[in-house]
Design an enzyme around this catalytic site. Structure first.
Site, PDB file in Angstrom:
ATOM      1  N   SER A  21       0.821  -1.205   0.000  1.00 53.15           N
ATOM      2  CA  SER A  21       0.000   0.000   0.000  1.00 53.15           C
ATOM      3  C   SER A  21       0.857   1.258   0.000  1.00 53.15           C
ATOM      4  CB  SER A  21      -0.902  -0.002   1.236  1.00 53.15           C
ATOM      5  OG  SER A  21      -1.650   1.180   1.302  1.00 53.15           O
ATOM      6  N   GLY A  72       0.955  11.777   3.868  1.00 50.62           N
ATOM      7  CA  GLY A  72      -0.247  12.171   4.608  1.00 50.62           C
ATOM      8  C   GLY A  72      -1.534  11.580   4.091  1.00 50.62           C
ATOM      9  N   ASN A  99      -6.667  -1.123   1.812  1.00 47.47           N
ATOM     10  CA  ASN A  99      -5.978  -0.621   2.992  1.00 47.47           C
ATOM     11  C   ASN A  99      -6.741   0.583   3.514  1.00 47.47           C
ATOM     12  OD1 ASN A  99      -3.981   1.425   4.248  1.00 47.47           O
ATOM     13  ND2 ASN A  99      -2.782  -0.451   4.255  1.00 47.47           N
ATOM     14  N   CYS A 129      -1.954   5.446  12.635  1.00 45.51           N
ATOM     15  CA  CYS A 129      -2.548   6.775  12.443  1.00 45.51           C
ATOM     16  C   CYS A 129      -2.939   7.353  13.800  1.00 45.51           C
ATOM     17  CB  CYS A 129      -3.790   6.689  11.556  1.00 45.51           C
ATOM     18  SG  CYS A 129      -3.471   6.022   9.915  1.00 45.51           S
ATOM     19  N   GLY A 216      12.477   1.115   2.720  1.00 42.80           N
ATOM     20  CA  GLY A 216      13.566   0.764   1.825  1.00 42.80           C
ATOM     21  C   GLY A 216      14.502  -0.277   2.418  1.00 42.80           C
TER      22      GLY A 216
END
Length: 303
Positions: A21, A72, A99, A129, A216
């Site tokens: 996602s 965001g 998602n 979140c 990464g």
């Protein structure tokens, strides 16, 4: 040829490689490179109850071995996704994961109800979140928070429910167990690690949000460790992610305990990464006379 099919929480995937996602959008741009049916699945860009513009730029920064992002959750909202994106995605011959992200229990539950009436295959609950009603504390950083949000969404969700775990915690095993206790059918891990970079000329953070999520190759050892710890604590399947950019990384995460994998940041430097990872994984299985990719899961021999 080895059998590449996997099943996670009753959902079938033609192979274990899933687009993560936030890095694959809703898949339309990658159609230029290969059929989306090449992938085992797509975890769509995180969607919220209402449309979001995201954070002000700059919101992406390079780092050694990866990148920071604070986009965001820019997205068109769940209703737009259901009307415009999902019907097209369902024609692409791959498994579709929605998602979802929110700021309140009500947000999450409302989206779970809406998506339960669609033909999406699975929900992925992004709990990294802020919980606005609890003073900005993230849902995913405490056992009580993880169990409660999972339990509430579970009550409104008719689809298989996968909870995406934050690594910004002291004991990932306890967090994984809390998600299982709350009713999760699977867990996905790890999400990004909070990081920061500073422009030494302006002496300001490079990202306007000050901090962002590190992803990464630099994440790989952390992901391997946390997946191994979670695998030892829970019985539900784990979808692993965090730094996967080549087939050897995929094998590591599966040996640590992952039943399937998500590839994310690698897309930005090599859109063919999932194809190459899948080919390398198939070759590894054949060379080692392994009949099914499922035989790798959790087979690390700890000292």
């Amino acid at each position: 040829m080895a059998d590449m099919k996997v099943t996670v929480a009753g959902v079938d995937f033609s192979n274990p490689i899933i687009a993560a996602s936030g890095t694959f959008g809703f898949g339309r741009e990658y159609m230029e490179f290969y059929p989306l049916s090449t992938l085992g699945g797509i975890s769509c860009k995180g969607i919220t109850l209402h449309e979001r513009a995201g954070n002000p730029p700059p919101r992406i920064a390079e780092t050694p071995g990866g990148m920071l992002n604070a986009v965001g959750l820019q997205n068109p909202g769940v209703d737009y996704f259901i009307e415009h994106d999902l019907p097209w995605l369902k024609t692409q011959g791959t498994t579709i994961i929605a998602n979802i992200a929110g700021n309140t229990y009500e947000d999450y539950c409302a989206m779970a109800e809406k998506l339960s009436d669609t033909d999406v295959d699975m929900l992925e609950l992004n709990i990294s979140c802020p919980n606005v009603k609890e003073g900005g504390v993230q849902f995913g950083t405490s056992c009580l928070g993880v169990e409660e949000i999972t339990k509430q969404v579970r009550a409104h969700c008719k689809k298989p429910l996968m909870v995406k775990l934050s690594p910004n915690v002291s004991d990932i095993g306890e967090i994984a167990a809390a998600a299982e206790q709350g009713g999760a059918d699977a867990i996905s891990m790890i999400n990004t690690i909070t990081g920061m970079r500073i422009d030494i000329r302006t002496r300001r953070p490079i990202i306007r949000n000050n901090t962002g999520g590190l992803s990464g190759p630099a994440l790989l050892p952390v992901a391997v460790r946390m997946i191994s710890q979670a695998y030892q604590r829970v019985k539900i399947p784990i979808v692993g992610m965090g730094g996967v950019s080549k087939w050897q990384d995929a094998v590591e995460l599966m040996l640590a305990g992952a039943a399937a994998l998500q590839v994310g940041t690698a897309f930005f430097t090599n859109p063919y990464a999932p194809v190459e990872i899948l080919e390398g994984l198939e070759a590894y299985l054949d060379e080692n006379h392994i009949a099914s990719v499922t035989e790798l899961t959790g087979k690390v021999q700890l000292w």
